[in-house]
Scaffold this active site. Sequence first.
Site, PDB file in Angstrom:
ATOM      1  N   ARG A 184      58.216  41.409  17.416  1.00 20.25           N
ATOM      2  CA  ARG A 184      59.432  40.579  17.418  1.00 20.25           C
ATOM      3  C   ARG A 184      59.377  39.503  16.331  1.00 20.25           C
ATOM      4  O   ARG A 184      60.408  39.134  15.765  1.00 20.25           O
ATOM      5  CB  ARG A 184      59.629  39.935  18.782  1.00 20.25           C
ATOM      6  CG  ARG A 184      60.133  40.927  19.822  1.00 20.25           C
ATOM      7  CD  ARG A 184      60.341  40.284  21.159  1.00 20.25           C
ATOM      8  NE  ARG A 184      61.087  41.170  22.039  1.00 20.25           N
ATOM      9  CZ  ARG A 184      61.445  40.848  23.268  1.00 20.25           C
ATOM     10  NH1 ARG A 184      61.117  39.665  23.764  1.00 20.25           N
ATOM     11  NH2 ARG A 184      62.134  41.694  24.001  1.00 20.25           N
ATOM     12  N   LYS A 222      62.119  55.210  37.623  1.00 15.22           N
ATOM     13  CA  LYS A 222      63.209  55.034  38.590  1.00 15.22           C
ATOM     14  C   LYS A 222      64.547  55.578  38.120  1.00 15.22           C
ATOM     15  O   LYS A 222      65.060  55.182  37.080  1.00 15.22           O
ATOM     16  CB  LYS A 222      63.355  53.559  38.939  1.00 15.22           C
ATOM     17  CG  LYS A 222      62.235  53.051  39.831  1.00 15.22           C
ATOM     18  CD  LYS A 222      62.478  51.643  40.293  1.00 15.22           C
ATOM     19  CE  LYS A 222      63.390  51.587  41.506  1.00 15.22           C
ATOM     20  NZ  LYS A 222      63.683  50.200  41.888  1.00 15.22           N
ATOM     21  N   GLY A 246      60.525  49.079  26.992  1.00 15.00           N
ATOM     22  CA  GLY A 246      59.140  48.625  27.034  1.00 15.00           C
ATOM     23  C   GLY A 246      58.074  49.697  27.173  1.00 15.00           C
ATOM     24  O   GLY A 246      57.130  49.751  26.379  1.00 15.00           O
ATOM     25  N   GLY A 262      65.454  44.851  28.069  1.00 13.96           N
ATOM     26  CA  GLY A 262      66.731  44.905  28.789  1.00 13.96           C
ATOM     27  C   GLY A 262      67.923  45.082  27.848  1.00 13.96           C
ATOM     28  O   GLY A 262      68.859  45.826  28.152  1.00 13.96           O
TER      29      GLY A 262
HETATM   30  C1  3PG Z   1      62.904  39.882  27.047  1.00 13.34           C
HETATM   31  O1  3PG Z   1      61.700  39.886  26.729  1.00 13.34           O
HETATM   32  O2  3PG Z   1      63.376  40.677  27.871  1.00 13.34           O
HETATM   33  C2  3PG Z   1      63.799  38.923  26.344  1.00 13.34           C
HETATM   34  O3  3PG Z   1      63.084  38.043  25.556  1.00 13.34           O
HETATM   35  C3  3PG Z   1      64.688  38.202  27.328  1.00 13.34           C
HETATM   36  O4  3PG Z   1      63.911  37.501  28.248  1.00 13.34           O
HETATM   37  P1  3PG Z   1      64.422  37.319  29.737  1.00 13.34           P
HETATM   38  O5  3PG Z   1      64.426  38.684  30.364  1.00 13.34           O
HETATM   39  O6  3PG Z   1      63.469  36.364  30.381  1.00 13.34           O
HETATM   40  O7  3PG Z   1      65.830  36.753  29.660  1.00 13.34           O
END
Ligand code: 3PG
Length: 435
Positions: A54, A227, A390, A413
């Site tokens: 990142r 899932k 991920g 996400g």
């Molecule tokens: C992540 O790693 O998913 C992003 O940086 C967003 O973080 P968060 O899910 O805590 O909002």
Amino acid sequence: MSQPGIPPMPAGATRKRNVYDVLETLGEPNKTLLIRVDFNVPMDSNGNITDDSRIRGALPTIQCVIEAGCNAVLCSHMGRPKLVQAGADDEATRHERHSLSLKPIAEYLGNLLNKEVVFAPDCLDAKDIVSQLSGGQICVLENLRFYKKEEKNDPEMAQVLASYADAYINDAFGTAHRAHASTHGVPACMTDKSKVGIGILVASELAFLDFRHTSDDKITAIIGGSKVSTKLPVIQGLLSNVDNLILGGGLAFTFLKAKGINIGTSLVEEGMIDTAKTLLEQAEAAGKKVFLPIDAVCAQGFPKAPMNPKGTKTFEMKVGAGIEEGWMGLDCGAATIDSFKSALAESSKICFNGPMGVFEIAPFDQGTRMLVDELEKVTRNGTITVVGGGDSVAALAAFDKTSSVTYVSTGGGATLELLAGDKLPGVEIIPDYEG
Ligand code: 3PG
Ligand code: MG
């Protein structure tokens, strides 16, 4: 101005204003740009960064700004500092303030760029520091989430952040699914929208994660993971665009059960069986080819540690056969990966989201490994392979294959929401480019 690093958009598609457009609007050096980045990177218990993608992902935008002679004020969150946000006392918050500080990230960035990076220890009291930047300097603000106003998208917090800069860039793809003060409030409160844009990382992510059919390309989505309920929006979002849908990982067992195949004690979401059945029917009615595992590598329980392959058993996954009672499917077998090969070879673009098995525990890493090897082959032959989410990104890293695919998303996400077809608030608020 040429726009290096920004992948071309399909003909006729609208694009967002970006950092190049904004720099052109500013028209002169020594302006200051507030850049929202996602420096929420994983760290080990000693505070060492375990994956810096990142940070590296934000470098093109930062470099573009400083090469134009403008200053970059970088802001980000790190983790979820609940005690700080709750206003707990110094003693209680000391650990969070230390472990979730962006100060080490600022140092890390300085080393990567071989350049001084100024650190502002309070993101809402940084005016003095920021106003002294000149000639292409970089400043990193302390964790935005040390203020709970950030997640509340508080307009006052947004105003303070906006007041630091002449322009705003969102390059925080990983946080683009959050409508927070720094991702949404700041661009919303800036009156001159020509000074608002996305960064090079966000532009790349949007281009690579765009699986809309544009020509006669063949698109394949490989969706794995554990899932069904988590991946269902992604499967549904992609279904209208893809030609081939490959389902693997734990979630495949719910689909196999929906087809009447014995799955032994494998992971299943009973409540999703009907949905899975409907989805398979919809896909087939729409002329999509759906691939499910045709063999499964099993053990007599979930392994806690690497296992000798002799203790595993491979079952054929078809009606009338399937997994014996007492056995649990933990990976797909070689026949399954073989059955995907022609679909992968004919594809011009492939999305891979979610591993094929329990890749963290040998020998159940083999299915995902064989799949990644196939992806590497087709990438070499010119197929665009995009990996997001991920676990699949972690699998690539574990196999040392991160650079064997075309593109690896920095989002978690955010990537899933984009693939599901959802709008990302941090992107939506940025104006379209109008020539
Ligand atoms: C992540 O790693 O998913 C992003 O940086 C967003 O973080 P968060 O899910 O805590 O909002
Ligand atoms: Mg998250």
